[in-house]
Design an enzyme around this catalytic site. Sequence first.
Site, PDB file in Angstrom:
ATOM      1  N   LYS A 109       0.805  -1.229   0.000  1.00 64.86           N
ATOM      2  CA  LYS A 109       0.000   0.000   0.000  1.00 64.86           C
ATOM      3  C   LYS A 109       0.836   1.275   0.000  1.00 64.86           C
ATOM      4  O   LYS A 109       0.396   2.318  -0.479  1.00 64.86           O
ATOM      5  CB  LYS A 109      -0.945   0.007   1.191  1.00 64.86           C
ATOM      6  N   GLU A 131      -9.631   5.968   3.437  1.00 71.91           N
ATOM      7  CA  GLU A 131     -10.400   4.877   4.020  1.00 71.91           C
ATOM      8  C   GLU A 131      -9.443   3.727   4.274  1.00 71.91           C
ATOM      9  O   GLU A 131      -8.390   3.640   3.649  1.00 71.91           O
ATOM     10  CB  GLU A 131     -11.489   4.418   3.040  1.00 71.91           C
ATOM     11  N   SER A 398       1.657  -9.726  -0.691  1.00 74.67           N
ATOM     12  CA  SER A 398       1.315  -8.305  -0.633  1.00 74.67           C
ATOM     13  C   SER A 398       1.459  -7.668   0.739  1.00 74.67           C
ATOM     14  O   SER A 398       1.594  -6.457   0.847  1.00 74.67           O
ATOM     15  CB  SER A 398      -0.115  -8.102  -1.133  1.00 74.67           C
TER      16      SER A 398
END
Lengths: 414, 271
Positions: A109, A131, A398
């Site tokens: 991210k 969010e 990830s």
Amino acid sequence: MTLTPISPSNPQPTTLQRPDAQGRFGQFGGKYVPETLMPALAELETAFYHYQKQADFQAEYQNLLRDYVGRPSPLYFAERLTQHYARPDGTGVQIYLKREDLNHTGAHKINNAIGQVLLATRMGKKRIIAETGAGQHGVATATVCARFGLDCVIYMGVHDMERQALNVFRMRLMGAEVRPVEAGTGTLKDATSEAIRDWVTNVETTHYILGSVAGPHPYPMLVRDFHTVIGEETRAQCQEKWGGLPDILLACVGGGSNAMGLFHEFVNDASVRLIGVEAGGEGLQSEKHAATLTRGRVGVLHGAMSYLLQDQDGQVVEPHSISAGLDYPGVGPEHSFLKDQARAEYYSVTDQEALDAFQRLSQLEGIIPALETAHAIAYLETLCPQLDGSPRLVINCSGRGDKDVQTAAKHLDL
Amino acid sequence: MMGSASTMSVSAKIKAVRDRGDCALIPFITAGDPDLETTAKALTVLDRNGADLIELGVPYSDPLADGPVIQAAATRALERGTRLEDVLAMLKSVSPTLSTPIILFTYYNPILNRGIPTFLQEVVEVGVKGLVVPDLPLEEMDVLLPQAEAAGIEVTLLVAPTTPKDRLMAIAQRCQGFIYLVSVTGVTGMRSKIESRVQDLLLELQQVTDKPIGVGFGISEPGQARQIMEWGADGVIVGSAFVKRLAEGETHQGLEAIEGFCRSLKAAIAE
């Protein structure tokens, strides 16, 4: 052993510019938002196209990726996981992990959060909102806001705040305000709606760092492009390790940012199979799942047309997944496009299968994956027996699973 | 009274009010909150007590443009099992008794889900005259507006304080019924103060269009409505303040409350 040719094969329809000028991937995508946001989306699109090409922007972005995030992330050969799936004759899938879990903040991210915060500062926005579901995007956003000295408000569902308490603390520690969202099931969908309402209200001073390849144009494109470094590095690392392409790419899909980041670079390499794994929750028959591409119908949510979990009246249904990051009823529009083009395949695994994979990777490789990532790893159980020879498979690892140990401890008898 | 004016279009009605030198009162309520029987009664109450047009909100699971009051009303309505087809069935029986044109306020996904031609046919059949689709901006409007026009339904587009001038013109050109000027940068909901820039926005809009302009979002008191009228609006839309009153107490109390409130608003904007 099959060697995959490097040369790209015949151009597919997917080689067309994605998205088009209207922000569409085929019928998917678009800008379904209140009028108040339209100028801000146009401003963001203009800023992205402008700065993306500028040398100083790219230099700052690349420097931060290297020195702050720790890129490139390794492409790791998972030897014991490979052995686990090997056939008696020694052949079997060669499994590599793209170690996005080793990035600063523990997930992919951060790539996007850095890219967007650089845009935001250049656009003169002093306040950032985001969010978050699993909290990884929230943490990444809180991190870059601390790094750049910006006000930061993170919207997070109350249910997710409970199951990802570690990440809530990390965000607060770095100075972000975490605003609980009680609406609906208190998960990612509700947090996203609330973040959009905040943006509608404060759009003139605020940049919204949307965390997935979802939302209105230009977000699906912009978030994808800031994650494309994953695929670009993977291509170079495959080239370096065996002088060719990977045969299969495997990634989990909630909104779909880590999958898009890995896939995008390879979409035009027709020999590379692209497989996304969704959250099957308690099973596709149970109605308690988040398998949007598998079970959804075309609809509009959070500004984009895409597959959507909805009831017969077009009301969005509440999804379920053990993984907060996949617990979302929509999906990025480009995934819907790749599915309809039959360029990518999408399957699902259950909560239990993900938990098993969470344990398996921990025990075989000493790598504790995020529960989201564990969905991709779990699909090896289904996929490996179907494959002949020894194809090379890259899983996007990830995120790391520290944040999930509390949730997992409730289910695992250790 | 039956049906006499119910054939009037949204634009004809608001222009008629304007020609009288008046400002139109446009209340909004959420269908199915607390139940559809009450919604039907509320429509009648509004019709008889000063409403010139009525916006009826179709409850939706993810109302991005709405603040807490209307969100909560939609959630309650959905929890009671309110469905679009029930809302339409209710309208079919009530609309012939109303002299006020009904504008349906709905997010896009329920329309898409039903299929645009089917949806339009159904809303025409139950007497709906106009549509507001808050998440369908100008760029996405081509899928709906021409078909709606052909079906005799006027689609009102929204403009916001953030809308640049060239875009105002483009929206005003395509807009039908009236132009919905969002008075705040934000979601629906009651606010204690009206932003003074609404006056500038009205002037700016009036320079590019002679279509009627309705102002909404954040207007909750007669004094605010009057201010909006004095600034030159052709209509005032009041939503959350009605929804909140209707939801408070017993059903009959809610209906009495909106009756009085509707009258006081009308009185405030009557010349």
